[in-house]
Design an enzyme around this catalytic site. Structure first.
Site, PDB file in Angstrom:
ATOM      1  N   SER A 104       1.840  -5.161  13.075  1.00 63.35           N
ATOM      2  CA  SER A 104       1.692  -5.547  11.662  1.00 63.35           C
ATOM      3  C   SER A 104       2.971  -5.187  10.920  1.00 63.35           C
ATOM      4  O   SER A 104       3.851  -4.521  11.466  1.00 63.35           O
ATOM      5  CB  SER A 104       0.494  -4.842  11.026  1.00 63.35           C
ATOM      6  OG  SER A 104       0.644  -3.444  11.133  1.00 63.35           O
ATOM      7  N   LYS A 105       3.068  -5.622   9.710  1.00 65.32           N
ATOM      8  CA  LYS A 105       4.206  -5.253   8.848  1.00 65.32           C
ATOM      9  C   LYS A 105       3.815  -5.548   7.422  1.00 65.32           C
ATOM     10  O   LYS A 105       2.990  -6.446   7.170  1.00 65.32           O
ATOM     11  CB  LYS A 105       5.438  -6.091   9.218  1.00 65.32           C
ATOM     12  CG  LYS A 105       6.733  -5.486   8.774  1.00 65.32           C
ATOM     13  CD  LYS A 105       7.170  -4.396   9.743  1.00 65.32           C
ATOM     14  CE  LYS A 105       8.450  -3.728   9.370  1.00 65.32           C
ATOM     15  NZ  LYS A 105       8.870  -2.783  10.413  1.00 65.32           N
ATOM     16  N   GLY A 106       4.399  -4.820   6.485  1.00 64.15           N
ATOM     17  CA  GLY A 106       4.111  -5.074   5.085  1.00 64.15           C
ATOM     18  C   GLY A 106       5.351  -4.878   4.248  1.00 64.15           C
ATOM     19  O   GLY A 106       6.361  -4.346   4.717  1.00 64.15           O
TER      20      GLY A 106
END
Ligand code: NAD
Length: 417
Positions: A104-106
């Protein structure tokens, strides 16, 4: 012709490995499609009483092998394409290291230097509340990335804990030690890169890295610990280091501990006079055994790849080699250890931090270091075994190992319902 997006570039490398694995169309579609893509637009009260609306993202690429894992960055250039690509790469990074996470990444599109401390806190808490509908200690575990740090992780932890009614150490990693952080986290990525550089030297050059020449571009968290550990633990001869202020070269070997202390005291290497000043471009072109780009993405491109003379490149930064440069370097016979393998030490110790938080039982430094070494060596060996079997390049081999693990997990689970 339209410029290739970051994600299209990453997919091209994924497809090269997927072709060799003879991945069928359905599986290829499952593994190249994001599970969840959340975009949030949210208001923040500024100190002067005005209200500004910011845009943030949290993308989860794949959660077949465990909770999603990936950092959160604050930068004006944060974009959907960037977050999408980085979350995709996190899946392969966790898989190649064999840790039970997906990717994931944000990020928030913001220049944090324009915000006061209290604005930064309100922005962070509101963003985390917004993405809490998909993050959680068993769902998706964020961590620091560009322009975020232990202080922001503490606000995230507090925001989440206030909402669920109890302290939740497993919600983020990269926390301060006093709030459930892990010993050895700050050095972890550099230590992992050093372990991989030594393994790569043994495999590709036939001998340990001891006495071999090394140039390291970038002297931040990753580059400085990489150079220091390579010199102090592995006996490598670090002949060049650099940061935003330029390169520093000494063919007799730089005293890295001295340079490390200098950079810590002065906030950069500017004025370091125990070496000859060179440019960052010249550093990349030095005749060394091992070159370690540890600064930024796109350091080695089609323009300068032909001038690289190192025998091995160990990618410590994310995406330091463009796909075009990759082809040029491969054709020159330069061995490249890909970023998602070499810099996976950071997420590996983040995994240890998460485990320690869930159990509320904390390890000593030796425990962290030896567990990290075991995982990094195992990951390198898996990629080398694939390299020998497939007679391909190391990046493709590492991708194949990672894709194989996620594809196998997907087959074992089956398609619901
Ligand atoms: P950092 O901000 O601590 O350090 C970056 C370094 O690069 C600084 O020394 C800076 O002066 C230097 N730099 C900036 N522009 C430069 C230029 N044009 N030429 C040469 N040097 C330049 O960042 P970091 O945490 O060390 O991360 C470095 C890279 O590693 C990034 O690509 C990051 O995404 C990646 N990475 C970091 C971690 C981690 O745990 N910190 C984990 C995985 C990957």
């Amino acid at each position: 012709m339209a410029k290739e997006s970051l994600f299209e570039g990453a997919l091209r490398q994924f497809n090269k490995a997927a072709d060799l694995l003879k991945l069928d169309g359905g599986m290829r579609e499952v593994l190249s499609t994001h599970k969840r893509e959340l975009t949030v637009h949210f208001p923040v009260k500024m100190d002067d009483g005005s209200v500004r609306v910011f845009t943030g993202y949290r993308f989860q690429h794949n959660i077949t092998r465990g909770p999603a894992k990936g950092g959160i960055r604050y930068h004006p250039n944060v974009s959907e394409d960037e977050i999408k690509t980085l979350s995709f790469l996190m899946t392969w990074k966790c898989a190649v290291a064999g840790i039970p996470f997906g990717g994931s990444k944000g990020g928030i599109k913001v220049d944090p230097t324009e915000l006061s401390e209290s604005e930064l806190e309100r922005l962070s808490r509101r963003y985390f509340s917004e993405i809490s509908i998909i993050v959680g200690p068993t769902e998706d575990v964020p961590a620091p990335d560009v322009n975020t740090n232990g202080k922001i992780m503490s606000w995230f932890l507090d925001t989440y804990s206030m909402n669920v009614g109890h302290s939740t150490l497993g919600i983020v990693t990269g926390k301060p030690l006093e709030l459930g952080g892990s010993l050895g986290r700050s050095e972890a990525t550099g230590r992992g890169v050093s372990i991989i550089a030594n393994e790569a030297s043994k495999y590709f050059l036939g001998d340990e890295i001891k006495g071999k020449t090394v140039a390291v571009q970038g002297f931040g968290n990753v580059g400085s610990f990489t150079a220091l550990i390579l010199e102090q633990t592995y006996g490598a001869k670090v002949v060049a280091i650099s940061d935003i202020t330029g390169g520093y070269y000494n063919p007799e070997g730089i005293n890295v501990k001295e340079a490390f202390d200098y950079a810590t005291a002065n906030k950069s290497l500017e004025g370091y006079n125990k070496a000859q000043k060179i440019t960052n471009e010249e550093l990349l072109e030095l005749d060394v055994d091992v070159l370690i780009p540890a600064a930024l993405e796109r350091a080695i491109t089609a323009e300068n790849a032909d001038k690289v003379r190192a025998k091995i490149i160990v990618e410590a930064a994310n995406g330091p080699t463009t796909p075009e440069a990759d082809e040029i370097l491969n054709s020159k016979g330069i061995k490249i250890v890909p970023d998602f393998l070499s810099n996976s030490g950071g997420v590996t110790v983040s995994y240890f931090e998460w485990v320690q938080g869930l159990y509320s039982y904390f390890w000593d430094l030796e425990n962290v270091r030896s567990a990290l070494e075991k995982i990094m060596k195992g990951a390198f060996k898996d990629s080398v075994d694939m390299l020998e079997e497939q007679k391909t390049d190391m990046r493709t081999a590492s991708y194949m190992v990672a894709i194989n693990k996620v594809a196998t997990a997907t087959r074992l689970r089956g398609i619901f319902p």
